[in-house]
Design a protein around this motif. Structure first.
Motif, PDB file in Angstrom:
ATOM      1  N   SER A   8       0.832  -1.210   0.000  1.00  0.00           N
ATOM      2  CA  SER A   8       0.000   0.000   0.000  1.00  0.00           C
ATOM      3  C   SER A   8       0.865   1.257   0.000  1.00  0.00           C
ATOM      4  O   SER A   8       0.587   2.207  -0.745  1.00  0.00           O
ATOM      5  CB  SER A   8      -0.921   0.030   1.215  1.00  0.00           C
ATOM      6  N   GLY A  64      -5.329   4.665  -6.047  1.00  0.00           N
ATOM      7  CA  GLY A  64      -6.579   3.951  -5.768  1.00  0.00           C
ATOM      8  C   GLY A  64      -6.330   2.520  -5.345  1.00  0.00           C
ATOM      9  O   GLY A  64      -6.968   2.012  -4.417  1.00  0.00           O
ATOM     10  N   ALA A  65      -5.377   1.853  -5.987  1.00  0.00           N
ATOM     11  CA  ALA A  65      -5.049   0.466  -5.636  1.00  0.00           C
ATOM     12  C   ALA A  65      -4.407   0.379  -4.255  1.00  0.00           C
ATOM     13  O   ALA A  65      -4.509  -0.657  -3.591  1.00  0.00           O
ATOM     14  CB  ALA A  65      -4.128  -0.145  -6.690  1.00  0.00           C
ATOM     15  N   ILE A  67      -5.457   2.072  -1.782  1.00  0.00           N
ATOM     16  CA  ILE A  67      -6.598   2.204  -0.870  1.00  0.00           C
ATOM     17  C   ILE A  67      -7.576   1.039  -1.018  1.00  0.00           C
ATOM     18  O   ILE A  67      -8.145   0.576  -0.035  1.00  0.00           O
ATOM     19  CB  ILE A  67      -7.307   3.552  -1.131  1.00  0.00           C
ATOM     20  N   LYS A  68      -7.774   0.568  -2.246  1.00  0.00           N
ATOM     21  CA  LYS A  68      -8.746  -0.502  -2.519  1.00  0.00           C
ATOM     22  C   LYS A  68      -8.009  -1.770  -2.960  1.00  0.00           C
ATOM     23  O   LYS A  68      -7.639  -1.899  -4.127  1.00  0.00           O
ATOM     24  CB  LYS A  68      -9.719  -0.059  -3.607  1.00  0.00           C
ATOM     25  N   PRO A  69      -7.796  -2.706  -2.041  1.00  0.00           N
ATOM     26  CA  PRO A  69      -7.052  -3.921  -2.371  1.00  0.00           C
ATOM     27  C   PRO A  69      -7.633  -4.712  -3.544  1.00  0.00           C
ATOM     28  O   PRO A  69      -6.886  -5.356  -4.285  1.00  0.00           O
ATOM     29  CB  PRO A  69      -7.118  -4.749  -1.087  1.00  0.00           C
ATOM     30  N   GLN A  70      -8.943  -4.642  -3.773  1.00  0.00           N
ATOM     31  CA  GLN A  70      -9.548  -5.391  -4.877  1.00  0.00           C
ATOM     32  C   GLN A  70      -9.107  -4.858  -6.239  1.00  0.00           C
ATOM     33  O   GLN A  70      -9.271  -5.529  -7.252  1.00  0.00           O
ATOM     34  CB  GLN A  70     -11.075  -5.452  -4.753  1.00  0.00           C
ATOM     35  N   TRP A  71      -8.536  -3.663  -6.310  1.00  0.00           N
ATOM     36  CA  TRP A  71      -8.032  -3.108  -7.567  1.00  0.00           C
ATOM     37  C   TRP A  71      -6.590  -3.528  -7.860  1.00  0.00           C
ATOM     38  O   TRP A  71      -6.104  -3.359  -8.966  1.00  0.00           O
ATOM     39  CB  TRP A  71      -8.059  -1.591  -7.523  1.00  0.00           C
ATOM     40  N   ARG A  72      -5.890  -4.042  -6.873  1.00  0.00           N
ATOM     41  CA  ARG A  72      -4.437  -4.213  -6.963  1.00  0.00           C
ATOM     42  C   ARG A  72      -3.967  -5.055  -8.125  1.00  0.00           C
ATOM     43  O   ARG A  72      -3.058  -4.656  -8.845  1.00  0.00           O
ATOM     44  CB  ARG A  72      -3.894  -4.793  -5.664  1.00  0.00           C
TER      45      ARG A  72
END
Length: 137
Positions: A8, A64-65, A67-72
């Motif tokens: 992160s 954004g990734a 903050i939002k792990p599903q985007w990583r």
């Protein structure tokens, strides 16, 4: 697992650095001459601005990734490909006198690509360990 634990922070810091390319979109003459250390060619302003938005948005998506792990996974895949290609271009053209303004970005892009590869390796190890643990239960 170092790379997984700090992914992160890496995405946030390098995403902000990548988003700095918006300077090429909003201040193309300044960015080309001061950051890129190249002569500004008026006829190329659309290219400079388009490139600035494209790379700047990559930076926003990296933030954004963070903050939002599903985007990583998808963002890191695209980032590694885009930044890997930039590193390849810099390596191929390393002796060019016009490369100086891109060396800092190239160093950051190299870190991002290597970090991403190490992160994926750790993720594979974590998944294998979890699968083995399930099989032993």
């Amino acid at each position: 697992m170092f790379f997984t634990q700090h992914v992160s922070k890496m995405l946030l810091i390098t995403g902000i650095g990548t988003a700095a390319a918006f300077a090429y979109a909003f201040f193309p003459q300044w960015a080309i001459t001061h950051i890129g250390q190249l002569p500004y060619l008026e006829q190329d302003f659309v290219f400079y601005q388009h490139w600035g938005v494209m790379v700047g948005m990559m930076g926003i998506m990296m933030v954004g990734a963070a903050i939002k792990p599903q985007w990583r996974e998808s963002i890191m895949l695209y980032s590694a490909i885009e930044k890997g290609f930039m590193v390849l271009l810099l390596m191929i053209n390393f002796n060019s006198p016009h490369i100086t303004g891109f060396l800092l970005a190239g160093a950051m892009d190299t870190v991002v690509v290597l970090w991403t590869l190490a992160y994926w390796r750790e993720q594979r190890t974590i998944r294998r360990s979890a699968a083995l643990a399930l099989n032993h239960e």
